[in-house]
Design an enzyme around this catalytic site. Sequence first.
Site, PDB file in Angstrom:
ATOM      1  N   ARG A  46      20.413  13.901 148.743  1.00 11.42           N
ATOM      2  CA  ARG A  46      19.727  12.768 147.620  1.00 11.42           C
ATOM      3  C   ARG A  46      19.238  13.705 146.725  1.00 11.42           C
ATOM      4  O   ARG A  46      19.298  13.477 145.369  1.00 11.42           O
ATOM      5  CB  ARG A  46      18.945  11.746 148.337  1.00 11.42           C
ATOM      6  CG  ARG A  46      18.162  11.255 147.258  1.00 11.42           C
ATOM      7  CD  ARG A  46      17.714   9.639 147.607  1.00 11.42           C
ATOM      8  NE  ARG A  46      16.958   9.734 149.156  1.00 11.42           N
ATOM      9  CZ  ARG A  46      15.715  10.117 149.239  1.00 11.42           C
ATOM     10  NH1 ARG A  46      14.974  10.767 148.310  1.00 11.42           N
ATOM     11  NH2 ARG A  46      15.288  10.048 150.532  1.00 11.42           N
ATOM     12  N   TYR A  98      26.857  -1.938 124.702  1.00  9.49           N
ATOM     13  CA  TYR A  98      27.806  -2.416 126.149  1.00  9.49           C
ATOM     14  C   TYR A  98      26.942  -3.576 126.810  1.00  9.49           C
ATOM     15  O   TYR A  98      25.776  -3.268 126.831  1.00  9.49           O
ATOM     16  CB  TYR A  98      27.866  -1.278 127.077  1.00  9.49           C
ATOM     17  CG  TYR A  98      28.237  -1.624 128.261  1.00  9.49           C
ATOM     18  CD1 TYR A  98      29.308  -2.385 128.367  1.00  9.49           C
ATOM     19  CD2 TYR A  98      27.557  -1.386 129.502  1.00  9.49           C
ATOM     20  CE1 TYR A  98      29.758  -2.951 129.780  1.00  9.49           C
ATOM     21  CE2 TYR A  98      27.688  -1.799 130.830  1.00  9.49           C
ATOM     22  CZ  TYR A  98      29.074  -2.337 131.042  1.00  9.49           C
ATOM     23  OH  TYR A  98      29.222  -2.951 132.289  1.00  9.49           O
ATOM     24  N   ASP A 170      24.409   7.404 123.835  1.00  9.17           N
ATOM     25  CA  ASP A 170      25.303   7.143 124.857  1.00  9.17           C
ATOM     26  C   ASP A 170      26.750   7.628 124.283  1.00  9.17           C
ATOM     27  O   ASP A 170      27.135   7.016 123.294  1.00  9.17           O
ATOM     28  CB  ASP A 170      25.475   5.462 125.286  1.00  9.17           C
ATOM     29  CG  ASP A 170      26.490   5.213 126.389  1.00  9.17           C
ATOM     30  OD1 ASP A 170      27.408   5.796 126.491  1.00  9.17           O
ATOM     31  OD2 ASP A 170      26.372   4.309 126.867  1.00  9.17           O
TER      32      ASP A 170
END
Length: 377
Positions: A46, A98, A170
Amino acid sequence: MHIQSKCVHGRQEGDPLTGAICTPIYQSATFSHPGVGESKGYDYSRLQNPTREKLEYIVADLEEGKDAIACSSGMAAVSILMEVFQRGDHLLASEDLYGGTIRLFNSISQKNGIEIEYVDTSDLLLIKEKMKANTKAIFIENPTNPMMHVTDLVGVKDLLAQKDILIIVDNTFLSPYYCRPLTLGADIVLHSGTKYLGGHNDTLAGFIVTKTKEIGEKLRFIYKTVGCCLGAMDSYLLIRGIKTLALRMERMQENAMKIAQFLEKHPKVKKVYYLGLPSHPQYALSQKQSSGFGAMISFTVDSKDTAMSVLEKVQLIIFAESLGGVETLLTHPAKQTHTDVPAAEREKRGISDTLLRLSVGIENSEDLIADLKSALA
Ligand SMILES: Cc1ncc(COP(=O)(O)O)c(C=O)c1O
């Protein structure tokens, strides 16, 4: 090194143990310690995993950033990024985004006390007007999904100079192959790695790339706490996908240009939104800040019936969500990617029932055009 070579070789360390030229898949959740208080640099996947780490180096290099964090999806990347902000912070965001990002902002970020205000980020004056004393970031999709608005990234940087406001871009649609926002003034770049970086419609992934180590460290703390990390196998698939990023982007763009020109002349097509057409309102800006136009095309047809019949009639082209893979995909944004945007808002932004979005793949352009021609007949 040129970006084409970076895509293939990354940092070219190879595998120190065997000399394998492909990054090994370290499918291990945990790593043994050589002694108490000692570590070989990996403790638990992780936190870090050697396969994922190699991918992160490659993506950071491609975007010319200091750190890249590989997440389990693009939305996971946006979600942990939002954890940087506090209750009472104000964020500006491109109004055409989006749909999943809008859903996250409207249903989760707002609930957490973060105020998100949507603005047409292609208009610098509007950004200036909307800025407040508590504005902490501007979130830009460049170009926007699905209406293809382009934001002047250097203009935004100049506007926000001396202000403590993060510029987040983005960059999914253009990929680092065609645009590198960190070199134009952005602080953070986001990717749905599911799209062009992976490139084969077979893996979900997301990235946050940072301009400085400091922002990277802050985000890594959130990342290891939340645990939305990319697995070793998926990291390997991303490394493999990126090797052909340059070839795919070139071919897809070549196809997209031909298709956009075909669509522009078709009597049933009312408007074509493609960055590479001189008719695009920000054609000159795209030429200035990107080295290419990408392969995403949105277009409107003469009626809802035509839109529905095109979706049903395409044969080679696949009626499916998503984008950026080798297969050409056709999407109906109002019914798929943007269903969570209220209908009135969708209409206002141009996401009508007659709008279709095409993610152009690497097939033969004549076959793609023939398919569209018969679907539009
Ligand atoms: C521009 C953009 N950003 C982010 C996302 C979210 O990425 P993911 O589907 O990998 O979670 C998408 C998905 O379509 C997208 O188009």
